[in-house]
Write a protein that holds these residues in place. Structure first.
Motif, mmCIF file in Angstrom:
data_model
loop_
_atom_site.group_PDB
_atom_site.id
_atom_site.type_symbol
_atom_site.label_atom_id
_atom_site.label_comp_id
_atom_site.label_asym_id
_atom_site.label_seq_id
_atom_site.Cartn_x
_atom_site.Cartn_y
_atom_site.Cartn_z
ATOM 1 N N ILE A 144 -12.201 12.779 -3.987
ATOM 2 C CA ILE A 144 -11.087 11.825 -3.929
ATOM 3 C C ILE A 144 -10.382 11.951 -2.575
ATOM 4 N N ALA A 145 -10.247 13.158 -2.071
ATOM 5 C CA ALA A 145 -9.639 13.337 -0.756
ATOM 6 C C ALA A 145 -10.503 12.712 0.338
ATOM 7 N N CYS A 146 -11.819 12.805 0.214
ATOM 8 C CA CYS A 146 -12.705 12.125 1.168
ATOM 9 C C CYS A 146 -12.547 10.614 1.066
ATOM 10 N N GLY A 147 -12.330 10.119 -0.135
ATOM 11 C CA GLY A 147 -12.082 8.696 -0.318
ATOM 12 C C GLY A 147 -10.803 8.257 0.370
ATOM 13 N N ILE A 148 -9.788 9.114 0.356
ATOM 14 C CA ILE A 148 -8.534 8.823 1.057
ATOM 15 C C ILE A 148 -8.805 8.643 2.551
ATOM 16 N N VAL A 149 -9.628 9.501 3.100
ATOM 17 C CA VAL A 149 -9.953 9.399 4.522
ATOM 18 C C VAL A 149 -10.701 8.091 4.803
ATOM 19 N N GLY A 150 -11.680 7.768 3.959
ATOM 20 C CA GLY A 150 -12.479 6.568 4.182
ATOM 21 C C GLY A 150 -11.687 5.279 4.031
ATOM 22 N N TYR A 151 -10.886 5.187 2.971
ATOM 23 C CA TYR A 151 -10.098 3.965 2.764
ATOM 24 C C TYR A 151 -8.951 3.867 3.766
ATOM 25 N N GLY A 152 -8.452 5.003 4.228
ATOM 26 C CA GLY A 152 -7.461 4.975 5.308
ATOM 27 C C GLY A 152 -8.071 4.398 6.581
#
Length: 190
Positions: A30-38
């Motif tokens: 989920i934290a990696c998803g935060i980076v990607g969607y950011g």
């Protein structure tokens, strides 16, 4: 716009650091998803919607596949029950509530910045950058193509288009590889 980009970059850096130090694999994803969607929102703010589209496709598909694999694993902490019954009293697991609240806050945060990025973009057709004039005036004669869009994409922006197609192709091949590996595994006999 620089302030919004700075805030997003800070959240992306925090997400990357949390992903490196997370004890739970699902939280790291989920934290990696935060980076990607950011990064998607940053591309939109920087007026690069073509890169944003590629990033959102790759990020979404990759995140879904990775979460599905993690949830299919046999880790015990992923099998915690959300609702616990003890002496005729029903309790909700605290971590489940915290996860729902965290995800809701993050979704609202990214939706807010996404709406801000969309509002900054100019309406379609109202603004023509100075580089677009050269494409529009000279593309037909320089490329010899009857279709202006095809001429621009393949002649003027050929390497950019090749890079985007390579990213999408690599993502699809990676997904198919993961799915084939999962499908070929046979259950172990005891």
């Amino acid at each position: 716009m620089e302030i919004i980009l700075s805030i997003l970059l800070i959240f992306m850096i925090m997400g990357a650091i949390y992903a490196l130090n997370a004890e739970d694999l699902l939280s790291a994803l989920i934290a990696c998803g935060i980076v990607g969607y950011g990064l998607v929102v940053c591309f939109l703010l920087l007026k690069a919607p073509d890169l944003a589209i590629v990033q959102i496709v790759v990020e979404t598909v990759t995140l879904i596949i990775m979460v599905a694999i993690v949830l299919d694993s046999t880790r015990e902490d992923l099998k915690d029950k959300v609702i616990i019954k003890h002496k005729d009293t029903t309790y909700v697991h605290g971590r489940a509530v915290l996860n729902v609240i965290t995800v809701t806050v993050l979704v609202l945060f990214f939706l807010f910045f996404f709406s801000q990025a969309i509002n900054i973009l100019e309406p379609l057709g109202e603004h023509m950058p100075r580089m677009a004039k050269g494409y529009i005036e000279n593309a037909a004669t320089k490329t010899g193509s009857a279709n202006l869009v095809t001429g621009v994409i393949f002649d003027f922006r050929g390497y950019d288009t090749l890079g985007e197609a390579t990213i999408l192709f690599t993502a699809v091949v990676g997904i198919l590889t993961i799915l084939r590996m999962k499908g070929k595994k046979k259950p172990m006999e005891e």
